[in-house]
Design an enzyme around this catalytic site. Structure first.
Site: not given
Length: 309
Positions: A138, A159, A177, A243
């Site tokens: 997915h 998305k 999808d 980070r």
């Protein structure tokens, strides 16, 4: 249900069906081929009966040197219930003994005008592609600067909207999808879209749009090798996100590990631009340029210099 049957080879490679029509629905379960040269000499101990059998000029020339009894015996042994088909190459004449064995056993006997080596190469490539391990994920698959980026995340995280923005910025949509993934090699995953939703993009509140119709043929691709996974998740204040980029996450799909980047989502972040930069930075890393590593080395040098002073 078998992925490939003998009739698929007949259609794909325009093979002539000489006999054994009742067996054209036999399954083919391996991409390995067999050229039964040693079997022509009578050694069937390790005969790979479940493979497609190719008879070229070498095999049939040797076969002609055998006695009539040996010819009948060898061809009967060659045609088993497991054998998907036997292909005679170079449009050579089919031996009567092989024709008779094919009719008795129901093994499809095919003929091709191509050379044995050429046909063998094409058959192997075709079967490896069709029989490769597959799965469905997915997510959304987009080609960004030549990098196949699989965007994953929970339903509703954004998305498809991110993919739409990427398409507007000149990148190409592969699948939305549901992404069908096949492992073509140990480290090669290729993603594509199911036929039913090919070139379609679902945007909540807007509905389904056809990307190729709206943005043109240059905005879509039928398939793409996947090299990077970007997982979108709702920003969690309690979670520490990377980070610097020194630590590299991995995600395993089938038997292949891919680099994975987790991007926290919250209002104000331009995900399309961030994903673009992530794809470019990934390419740089593969070329040997690692900005995070360079920064770390500079920092260590500065600390050592400070300690000396």
């Amino acid at each position: 249900m078998p992925k490939v049957r003998t009739k698929d080879l007949i259609e794909q490679f325009q093979l002539e069906l000489v006999s054994g029509e009742e067996g054209i629905h036999r399954p083919i379960d391996t991409s390995d081929l067999s050229r039964p040269g040693i079997e022509m000499a009578g050694f069937f101990t390790y005969y790979p009966a479940d493979r497609v059998q190719l008879l070229g000029k070498t095999e049939l020339t040797f076969f002609d040197t055998l006695t009539t009894e040996q010819k009948q015996e060898r061809m009967k042994a060659l045609c088993t219930e497991e054998t998907p088909c036997i292909i005679v190459t170079r449009n050579q004449d089919v031996p009567d003994e092989l024709l008779q064995a094919s009719r008795e056993s129901g093994v499809p006997l095919l003929r091709s005008a191509q050379t044995t080596t050429r046909l063998s190469s094409r058959l192997t490539n075709y079967l490896e592609g069709k029989l490769a391990p597959t799965t469905a994920v997915h997510g959304v698959l987009v080609d960004i600067y030549g990098v196949g980026v699989l965007i994953t995340g929970q339903s509703g995280v954004g998305k498809s909207e991110t993919a739409l923005e990427l398409v507007k910025r000149g990148h190409r949509l592969v699948a939305d999808d549901s992404v069908e993934i096949r492992q073509e090699d140990e480290d090669t995953l290729v993603g594509s879209s199911p036929d039913l939703i090919e070139h379609l993009l679902e945007i909540r509140g807007l509905g389904i749009i056809n990307v190729m119709t709206l943005f043109g043929a240059g905005a879509v691709r039928n398939y793409k090798r996947i090299t990077l996974v970007i997982n979108l998740e709702i920003w969690d204040q309690k979670k520490n996100y990377d980070r610097l980029g020194l630590d590299e996450e991995k995600m395993k799909i089938i038997d292949t590990e891919l680099t994975k980047i987790t991007l926290p989502v919250r209002p104000g972040r331009n995900l399309a631009v961030i994903i673009e930069v992530a794809a470019m930075n990934f390419r740089l890393k593969r070329m040997g340029v690692n900005a995070a590593q360079q920064f770390s080395e500079r920092l260590m040098s500065a600390i050592e210099l400070g300690n000396q002073e």
